[in-house]
Design a protein around this motif. Structure first.
Motif, PDB file in Angstrom:
ATOM      1  N   ILE A 137     -17.581  16.215   7.863  1.00 58.83           N
ATOM      2  CA  ILE A 137     -17.364  14.846   8.353  1.00 58.83           C
ATOM      3  C   ILE A 137     -16.732  14.910   9.735  1.00 58.83           C
ATOM      4  O   ILE A 137     -15.660  15.490   9.917  1.00 58.83           O
ATOM      5  N   ASP A 138     -17.465  14.383  10.715  1.00 60.61           N
ATOM      6  CA  ASP A 138     -16.983  14.419  12.103  1.00 60.61           C
ATOM      7  C   ASP A 138     -16.228  13.146  12.459  1.00 60.61           C
ATOM      8  O   ASP A 138     -15.374  13.159  13.343  1.00 60.61           O
ATOM      9  N   ALA A 139     -16.605  12.035  11.819  1.00 59.56           N
ATOM     10  CA  ALA A 139     -16.047  10.740  12.220  1.00 59.56           C
ATOM     11  C   ALA A 139     -15.739   9.891  11.001  1.00 59.56           C
ATOM     12  O   ALA A 139     -16.481   9.930  10.012  1.00 59.56           O
ATOM     13  N   VAL A 140     -14.639   9.124  11.084  1.00 59.41           N
ATOM     14  CA  VAL A 140     -14.341   8.200   9.987  1.00 59.41           C
ATOM     15  C   VAL A 140     -14.144   6.777  10.525  1.00 59.41           C
ATOM     16  O   VAL A 140     -13.638   6.587  11.635  1.00 59.41           O
ATOM     17  N   PHE A 141     -14.557   5.832   9.720  1.00 57.23           N
ATOM     18  CA  PHE A 141     -14.315   4.414   9.993  1.00 57.23           C
ATOM     19  C   PHE A 141     -13.238   3.967   9.002  1.00 57.23           C
ATOM     20  O   PHE A 141     -13.366   4.236   7.800  1.00 57.23           O
ATOM     21  N   ILE A 142     -12.208   3.295   9.502  1.00 59.54           N
ATOM     22  CA  ILE A 142     -11.120   2.835   8.635  1.00 59.54           C
ATOM     23  C   ILE A 142     -11.129   1.308   8.613  1.00 59.54           C
ATOM     24  O   ILE A 142     -10.937   0.667   9.659  1.00 59.54           O
ATOM     25  N   ALA A 143     -11.393   0.740   7.436  1.00 57.21           N
ATOM     26  CA  ALA A 143     -11.427  -0.732   7.327  1.00 57.21           C
ATOM     27  C   ALA A 143     -10.682  -1.160   6.064  1.00 57.21           C
ATOM     28  O   ALA A 143     -11.162  -1.971   5.275  1.00 57.21           O
TER      29      ALA A 143
ATOM     30  N   GLY B 173     -12.633   2.305   3.040  1.00 57.66           N
ATOM     31  CA  GLY B 173     -12.485   0.847   2.892  1.00 57.66           C
ATOM     32  C   GLY B 173     -13.834   0.200   3.132  1.00 57.66           C
ATOM     33  O   GLY B 173     -14.309   0.128   4.268  1.00 57.66           O
ATOM     34  N   VAL B 174     -14.486  -0.219   2.050  1.00 57.72           N
ATOM     35  CA  VAL B 174     -15.807  -0.850   2.191  1.00 57.72           C
ATOM     36  C   VAL B 174     -15.792  -2.243   1.565  1.00 57.72           C
ATOM     37  O   VAL B 174     -16.623  -2.586   0.738  1.00 57.72           O
ATOM     38  N   GLY B 175     -14.785  -3.032   1.957  1.00 54.74           N
ATOM     39  CA  GLY B 175     -14.701  -4.427   1.520  1.00 54.74           C
ATOM     40  C   GLY B 175     -15.532  -5.291   2.447  1.00 54.74           C
ATOM     41  O   GLY B 175     -16.620  -4.906   2.889  1.00 54.74           O
ATOM     42  N   ASN B 176     -14.994  -6.429   2.785  1.00 47.24           N
ATOM     43  CA  ASN B 176     -15.693  -7.385   3.641  1.00 47.24           C
ATOM     44  C   ASN B 176     -16.092  -6.754   4.978  1.00 47.24           C
ATOM     45  O   ASN B 176     -17.275  -6.643   5.313  1.00 47.24           O
ATOM     46  N   ARG B 177     -15.138  -6.292   5.730  1.00 44.64           N
ATOM     47  CA  ARG B 177     -15.426  -5.725   7.052  1.00 44.64           C
ATOM     48  C   ARG B 177     -16.093  -4.354   6.961  1.00 44.64           C
ATOM     49  O   ARG B 177     -17.031  -4.046   7.683  1.00 44.64           O
ATOM     50  N   GLY B 178     -15.558  -3.535   6.056  1.00 40.00           N
ATOM     51  CA  GLY B 178     -16.082  -2.171   5.938  1.00 40.00           C
ATOM     52  C   GLY B 178     -17.561  -2.170   5.571  1.00 40.00           C
ATOM     53  O   GLY B 178     -18.316  -1.326   6.052  1.00 40.00           O
ATOM     54  N   SER B 179     -17.996  -3.125   4.751  1.00 38.49           N
ATOM     55  CA  SER B 179     -19.419  -3.129   4.389  1.00 38.49           C
ATOM     56  C   SER B 179     -20.261  -3.585   5.572  1.00 38.49           C
ATOM     57  O   SER B 179     -21.386  -3.128   5.752  1.00 38.49           O
ATOM     58  N   GLY B 180     -19.703  -4.452   6.422  1.00 40.13           N
ATOM     59  CA  GLY B 180     -20.411  -4.845   7.657  1.00 40.13           C
ATOM     60  C   GLY B 180     -20.516  -3.660   8.611  1.00 40.13           C
ATOM     61  O   GLY B 180     -21.568  -3.407   9.205  1.00 40.13           O
ATOM     62  N   LEU B 181     -19.417  -2.917   8.741  1.00 40.15           N
ATOM     63  CA  LEU B 181     -19.452  -1.726   9.601  1.00 40.15           C
ATOM     64  C   LEU B 181     -20.464  -0.720   9.059  1.00 40.15           C
ATOM     65  O   LEU B 181     -21.205  -0.099   9.822  1.00 40.15           O
ATOM     66  N   LEU B 182     -20.469  -0.584   7.736  1.00 43.37           N
ATOM     67  CA  LEU B 182     -21.414   0.356   7.109  1.00 43.37           C
ATOM     68  C   LEU B 182     -22.858  -0.014   7.481  1.00 43.37           C
ATOM     69  O   LEU B 182     -23.648   0.857   7.859  1.00 43.37           O
TER      70      LEU B 182
ATOM     71  N   ASP C 186      -8.558 -17.083  -3.349  1.00 44.32           N
ATOM     72  CA  ASP C 186      -9.191 -16.208  -4.346  1.00 44.32           C
ATOM     73  C   ASP C 186     -10.258 -15.341  -3.680  1.00 44.32           C
ATOM     74  O   ASP C 186     -11.197 -14.887  -4.309  1.00 44.32           O
ATOM     75  N   GLY C 187     -10.114 -15.121  -2.375  1.00 46.54           N
ATOM     76  CA  GLY C 187     -11.154 -14.396  -1.625  1.00 46.54           C
ATOM     77  C   GLY C 187     -10.982 -12.888  -1.660  1.00 46.54           C
ATOM     78  O   GLY C 187     -10.094 -12.347  -2.339  1.00 46.54           O
ATOM     79  N   SER C 188     -11.833 -12.236  -0.869  1.00 41.82           N
ATOM     80  CA  SER C 188     -11.927 -10.773  -0.833  1.00 41.82           C
ATOM     81  C   SER C 188     -10.594 -10.088  -0.508  1.00 41.82           C
ATOM     82  O   SER C 188     -10.300  -9.010  -1.006  1.00 41.82           O
ATOM     83  N   SER C 189      -9.761 -10.738   0.323  1.00 43.15           N
ATOM     84  CA  SER C 189      -8.551 -10.063   0.818  1.00 43.15           C
ATOM     85  C   SER C 189      -7.269 -10.671   0.271  1.00 43.15           C
ATOM     86  O   SER C 189      -6.190 -10.407   0.798  1.00 43.15           O
ATOM     87  N   GLN C 190      -7.389 -11.515  -0.784  1.00 42.96           N
ATOM     88  CA  GLN C 190      -6.191 -12.240  -1.240  1.00 42.96           C
ATOM     89  C   GLN C 190      -5.101 -11.323  -1.778  1.00 42.96           C
ATOM     90  O   GLN C 190      -3.941 -11.699  -1.828  1.00 42.96           O
ATOM     91  N   ASP C 191      -5.455 -10.077  -2.153  1.00 39.63           N
ATOM     92  CA  ASP C 191      -4.428  -9.190  -2.717  1.00 39.63           C
ATOM     93  C   ASP C 191      -3.533  -8.564  -1.642  1.00 39.63           C
ATOM     94  O   ASP C 191      -2.581  -7.871  -1.975  1.00 39.63           O
ATOM     95  N   TRP C 192      -3.846  -8.766  -0.375  1.00 41.91           N
ATOM     96  CA  TRP C 192      -2.943  -8.241   0.662  1.00 41.91           C
ATOM     97  C   TRP C 192      -2.658  -9.245   1.775  1.00 41.91           C
ATOM     98  O   TRP C 192      -1.617  -9.188   2.419  1.00 41.91           O
ATOM     99  N   TYR C 193      -3.569 -10.210   1.965  1.00 44.29           N
ATOM    100  CA  TYR C 193      -3.475 -11.036   3.176  1.00 44.29           C
ATOM    101  C   TYR C 193      -2.183 -11.845   3.280  1.00 44.29           C
ATOM    102  O   TYR C 193      -1.594 -11.985   4.348  1.00 44.29           O
ATOM    103  N   PHE C 194      -1.717 -12.389   2.154  1.00 43.09           N
ATOM    104  CA  PHE C 194      -0.597 -13.342   2.212  1.00 43.09           C
ATOM    105  C   PHE C 194       0.768 -12.643   2.224  1.00 43.09           C
ATOM    106  O   PHE C 194       1.794 -13.299   2.271  1.00 43.09           O
TER     107      PHE C 194
END
Ligand SMILES: NC(=O)c1ccc[n+]([C@@H]2O[C@H](COP(=O)([O-])OP(=O)(O)OC[C@H]3O[C@@H](n4cnc5c(N)ncnc54)[C@H](O)[C@@H]3O)[C@@H](O)[C@H]2O)c1
Length: 364
Positions: free
Chosen positions: A86-92, A28-37, A182-190
């Motif tokens: 792969i030792d570690a995963v980030f889930i976003a 998951g490399v959307g809004n948060r995942g790209s920040g974590l990256l 119409d934002g980054s997460s509109q397909d799941w947030y509502f």
């Protein structure tokens, strides 16, 4: 070679080797995942080996950002956790996917940094708790307020008795507007089954802070939630746009919490706050913890100084735990308790009755 000299020279060689590098996958490399990256790329003890997202544009953007580590890209998350290097995963990913992904990653022997909330239902939370407890790997939820130095210091002072006994909290998370339709997460947030709604998806941070100050989780809650401003907007919306909840904690400590997305800028007491009332004084925790002695003459006294940004500290703490076994600032119990506190509030707001913590059926 003399044995002593040999041992000495191997010790020097070992200490000169680069420190261990943690092979990392990002799911998951959307809004948060790209920040974590971005944060992971700053870690000298991490190498990004895999990026996964179902949206090709996000995957491309992330691959460009992570070019120095030359990661492989995937659209199927199971392929990431199957990789032995792969030792570690980030889930976003969206919240309803966290539990299944985190459980599978833990079972595959990976260290896991999982965004909050760790689940949107009690069953999802329970599955993560059970998997993390069975695993000997690190599990850190994205409750990064736990890495904020001023909260750590203020809560230590509160524990030492600076405000007497904590007896009541008043907290809120108000926004000026609804999440962009119409934002980054509109397909799941509502969709409440995917995000859990504002309380579970966002206020999980604020509620965790309240639990931390009180040093316990609530035993019951009652409340009322509604969609009053954004009715069926966007179409099919199933999340509330406002709600009020009363939480009852052990020893009778009370928390009053409100949430809305229509608090105009400029109207006093907007945004987020956590007011902690004690028997000797009160503390306004956000943004800088400030103490007010009881009485009508009290002047604000800063409890701590402003410190560093918490997101990077939380990522650093994750890698420190992976590499040294140090206790992370947030673990599965904290992630589960935070999520369940929000779920309890959501259930109370939905059922509009008192819901007991024990009804959630999760042993944290
Ligand atoms: N800790 C924080 O302060 C913070 C801040 C923002 C968001 N978050 C959390 O991060 C998570 C993601 O939020 P966001 O704002 O980045 O949302 P987003 O919609 O921008 O990103 C989610 C990404 O997951 C991808 N995805 C969906 N299903 C997938 C699957 N099966 N496999 C791989 N990728 C998949 C989507 O394509 C998308 O790119 C949420 O849980 C949110 O609560 C945490």
């Amino acid at each position: 070679m003399d044995r002593r000299v040999f041992l000495l020279s191997s010790a020097v060689a070992a200490s000169a080797q680069p420190s261990q590098v943690v092979g990392t996958g990002m799911i998951g490399v959307g809004n948060r995942g790209s920040g974590l990256l971005r944060g992971v790329l700053q870690q000298s003890d991490a190498k990004v080996l895999a990026l996964c997202d179902i949206k090709p544009d996000r995957l491309d953007k992330a691959a460009t950002a992570a070019a120095k580590d030359n990661p492989k890209t995937y659209t199927e998350w199971r392929a990431v956790i199957e990789r032995k290097d792969i030792d570690a995963v980030f889930i976003a990913t969206p919240p309803h996917l966290h539990s299944e992904m985190a459980v599978a990653a833990l079972q595959a022997g990976k260290h896991v940094y999982c965004e909050k909330p760790i689940g949107v239902t009690p069953a999802q939370v329970r599955a993560v708790v059970e998997a993390a407890k069975k695993s000997n790997k690190v599990f850190v939820p994205g409750q990064q307020l736990r890495s904020v130095k001023e909260y750590q210091q203020a809560i230590e002072k509160i524990r030492e008795g600076v405000i007497g006994d904590v007896i009541m909290l008043k907290a809120q998370r108000h926004a000026q507007r609804d999440l962009a339709h119409d934002g980054s997460s509109q397909d799941w947030y509502f969709d409440v089954t995917k995000s859990g709604g504002y309380l579970i998806e966002q206020s999980v941070h604020n509620l965790d802070l309240c639990n931390w100050v009180i040093g316990a989780h609530p035993i019951r809650a009652c409340g009322f939630g509604a969609t009053l401003m954004y009715k069926n907007d966007p179409p099919g919306r199933t999340i509330f746009d406002c709600g009020i909840i009363a939480y009852d904690y052990p020893s009778g400590v009370k928390l009053s919490f409100t949430q809305n997305v229509f608090h105009p800028r400029g109207l006093p007491l907007g945004g987020q706050y956590v007011h902690v009332f004690g028997t000797k004084a009160a503390v306004d925790l956000m943004p800088i913890p400030t103490l007010y002695a009881l009485g009508d003459q009290s002047q604000p006294v800063p409890l701590t100084e402003k410190s560093n940004e918490s997101n990077q500290l939380h990522i650093e703490a994750f890698y420190r735990s992976v590499l040294t076994g140090a206790k992370p600032p947030a673990d599965v119990t904290i992630g589960a308790t935070a999520a369940l506190t929000a779920i309890l509030g959501h259930e109370a707001m939905t059922k509009q009755k008192v819901v007991q913590w024990s009804e959630l059926g999760v042993d944290v």
